[in-house]
Design a protein around this motif. Sequence first.
Motif, mmCIF file in Angstrom:
data_model
loop_
_atom_site.group_PDB
_atom_site.id
_atom_site.type_symbol
_atom_site.label_atom_id
_atom_site.label_comp_id
_atom_site.label_asym_id
_atom_site.label_seq_id
_atom_site.Cartn_x
_atom_site.Cartn_y
_atom_site.Cartn_z
ATOM 1 N N GLY A 92 -20.076 29.751 17.338
ATOM 2 C CA GLY A 92 -18.664 29.987 17.335
ATOM 3 C C GLY A 92 -17.895 28.940 16.446
ATOM 4 O O GLY A 92 -16.626 28.896 16.308
ATOM 5 N N ALA A 93 -18.698 28.128 15.777
ATOM 6 C CA ALA A 93 -18.119 26.952 14.728
ATOM 7 C C ALA A 93 -17.614 27.896 13.474
ATOM 8 O O ALA A 93 -18.122 28.883 13.240
ATOM 9 N N ALA A 94 -16.404 27.274 13.134
ATOM 10 C CA ALA A 94 -15.523 28.033 11.999
ATOM 11 C C ALA A 94 -16.472 27.648 10.772
ATOM 12 O O ALA A 94 -17.128 26.633 10.596
ATOM 13 N N VAL A 95 -16.716 28.653 9.819
ATOM 14 C CA VAL A 95 -17.345 28.228 8.639
ATOM 15 C C VAL A 95 -16.658 27.757 7.267
ATOM 16 O O VAL A 95 -15.193 28.434 7.357
ATOM 17 N N GLN A 96 -16.900 26.778 6.780
ATOM 18 C CA GLN A 96 -16.229 26.355 5.593
ATOM 19 C C GLN A 96 -16.041 27.623 4.467
ATOM 20 O O GLN A 96 -17.124 28.195 4.337
ATOM 21 N N ALA A 97 -14.798 27.756 4.247
ATOM 22 C CA ALA A 97 -14.693 28.873 3.264
ATOM 23 C C ALA A 97 -15.515 28.909 1.803
ATOM 24 O O ALA A 97 -15.667 27.723 1.300
ATOM 25 N N VAL A 98 -16.344 29.641 1.580
ATOM 26 C CA VAL A 98 -16.899 29.724 0.400
ATOM 27 C C VAL A 98 -16.481 30.734 -0.643
ATOM 28 O O VAL A 98 -16.369 31.807 -0.293
ATOM 29 N N ILE A 99 -16.723 30.196 -2.059
ATOM 30 C CA ILE A 99 -16.184 31.257 -2.914
ATOM 31 C C ILE A 99 -17.642 31.862 -3.703
ATOM 32 O O ILE A 99 -18.189 30.922 -4.288
ATOM 33 N N VAL A 100 -17.748 32.960 -3.964
ATOM 34 C CA VAL A 100 -18.770 33.619 -4.518
ATOM 35 C C VAL A 100 -18.029 34.771 -5.721
ATOM 36 O O VAL A 100 -17.117 35.243 -5.299
ATOM 37 N N GLY A 101 -19.123 35.007 -6.737
ATOM 38 C CA GLY A 101 -18.524 36.018 -7.788
ATOM 39 C C GLY A 101 -18.423 37.207 -7.195
ATOM 40 O O GLY A 101 -18.967 37.682 -6.302
ATOM 41 N N ALA A 102 -17.228 37.902 -7.689
ATOM 42 C CA ALA A 102 -16.721 39.153 -7.451
ATOM 43 C C ALA A 102 -17.417 40.231 -8.291
ATOM 44 O O ALA A 102 -17.133 41.449 -8.092
ATOM 45 N N ALA A 103 -17.836 39.857 -9.637
ATOM 46 C CA ALA A 103 -18.114 40.792 -10.571
ATOM 47 C C ALA A 103 -19.375 41.479 -9.975
ATOM 48 O O ALA A 103 -20.040 40.932 -9.650
ATOM 49 N N VAL A 104 -19.480 42.695 -10.511
ATOM 50 C CA VAL A 104 -20.761 43.551 -10.175
ATOM 51 C C VAL A 104 -21.838 42.831 -10.686
ATOM 52 O O VAL A 104 -23.051 42.852 -9.829
ATOM 53 N N ASP A 105 -22.005 42.154 -11.698
ATOM 54 C CA ASP A 105 -23.137 41.442 -12.124
ATOM 55 C C ASP A 105 -23.313 39.962 -12.034
ATOM 56 O O ASP A 105 -23.954 39.285 -12.879
ATOM 57 N N ALA A 106 -22.331 39.523 -11.069
ATOM 58 C CA ALA A 106 -22.037 37.852 -10.853
ATOM 59 C C ALA A 106 -23.501 37.573 -10.196
ATOM 60 O O ALA A 106 -24.053 38.146 -9.477
ATOM 61 N N ARG A 107 -23.896 36.242 -10.645
ATOM 62 C CA ARG A 107 -24.864 35.684 -10.006
ATOM 63 C C ARG A 107 -24.564 34.771 -8.847
ATOM 64 O O ARG A 107 -23.623 34.077 -8.925
ATOM 65 N N LEU A 108 -25.266 35.129 -7.781
ATOM 66 C CA LEU A 108 -25.113 34.332 -6.738
ATOM 67 C C LEU A 108 -25.472 32.919 -6.668
ATOM 68 O O LEU A 108 -26.350 32.569 -7.484
ATOM 69 N N PRO A 109 -25.093 31.909 -6.134
ATOM 70 C CA PRO A 109 -25.324 30.477 -5.887
ATOM 71 C C PRO A 109 -26.907 30.520 -5.550
ATOM 72 O O PRO A 109 -27.401 31.148 -4.749
#
Length: 540
Positions: free
Chosen positions: A269-286
């Motif tokens: 139930g804990a809220a998650v810190q908002a995380v930003i990841v790439g939206a481009a089709v070929d974006a590399r994930l963290p």
Amino acid sequence: MSTTRRRATTWLALAGLTGAVAITGATATASATGTSAAAELPVYGVRSAGLTPDQAAALQRAFGLEDVHLAEDGSVSFADEATYLHVPGLDRGAGKPDEDGSETTLTSLDVDALSRLRAIPVEDATGKALETLRGAGLLPANATPTAAHTTFEVVGADTKPVLSAPLDTAVSFAFTLDGVPLEGPGAKLRVAFDGQGAVSGLTYSTREVVEVGRVPVLTLDEGRERCAKVLGASVRPTGVSYVYEAPPLSEKVDRLDPGFRCDGVNSDGAAVQAVIVGAAVDARLPQPGPVDPPREEGSLAPQWTNRIDVGSEGTGPCSGLPWTANNLSTFNNRFTAAGVPVQFSWVNHNAWERDFKDPVFPGGQDHLYADDVDMTYWQGHGSPTGFSFAGCSSNTDTFLSKDEARWGNKDVEWMSLFTCSILQASSGGQSWAARWGKAFRGLHQINSFDTVSYHSAVHGGKFANYLVRQPFLWWNKPMKVRDAWAQASIDTQPASVRWATMGPIGGGGLANFDDYFWNKGPVGPDTLPTGGYWRISGTS
């Protein structure tokens, strides 16, 4: 809208030199809120970062400030030593030495002065900020203002309200690029006005960008799947939206690419810190960094109650937070550089709930870790009732409840929790004081947030730097612990995020609201909440 017109509009919006209203592209707006395919979104090239010396001087003159600090990266800041987040207090002389042997100073709340505090209306503050920035040619056209009071609350020992006083009126600006939010330390503009309408605090950190192309992006439905991969099995994504991330100006990026802001709820139930990841089709994930060797079950930290030291812990990629190790390192390294030992620092699977739990509860070992240093810094997921280790460890379990926190009965003065919603004004019919009051057993402050916070790789280092920097001019002087927490949060969090600090009030109104870190300014003695509690909260 043609490509030529859209690029021209974006340039005007981001150059911020005309005060014109930004024109929003219809495709970007629809894709930011809907689930249909966005097909593609713009990429923005960075033309310049920060203000020039002439622009900083114009900003200074426009607001009638004695001085502003123009950093090497082009960001500008100002804090009035007399009025910035000022809380009226009364000097009561020397207190008894701390358990470290350090001298303490007694300070009590000046309730009469607090009750007389007034702030200018939010409408007046907004109008004044807009008019002044526009007159200086430094009003970004893609920035939308919101204004709110920074408040100081006092409740009694029964947690019933006694008073709420405004400390300032802060105008924070939210940024967009062609209708899509632009968020991060490199998109910050905030002006705080004291009760007389003078500027008490200023933060200005922006880039000038122009559209240089477009890239194919995933739909929001596909973005939800990408967020789920990053957040991990213990997190349920609850919201996915398009966003552009603005890193600190010190990061010399040459382009801004579209991303997804991933919101979620942990399995407990804990809220998650908002995380930003790439939206481009070929974006590399963290990519997760190297994994530390497993922590041994019986391993114990050395005991150093008679020295000044700090500790840090946090859940990282195992809970969907890719930059926790980086953030803790910035905190640790700044204290180490200042000659303050880091007694422990546990990340990911090595961060354990028992390190924060009082020994009165089965398995609790906070007397060896979180309560055996002067300041503990934590990063992870949280809620109004505690913080989470789900997905990472279960020693002794996966959630540190507010009812298991008994801090300060050994050493810790400041518990700094970079997590979500710990100090939310009210939750489940209980106020912040009713929920966390029992944790104060000598603890001076809990620093945290009233709202959901955003993941950061630099918050800890900024917080530590504000605490221990060497005195010279005002921008080098150490800040009070609560002010350092507020400013680090202002620097790194979007305008919608509300930071907060709470502490106990003892007999005669004694309170530690003006503590500095040890050897950087006055520190109060350990105080039990026999008289009640105080809380300061404000916008980023």
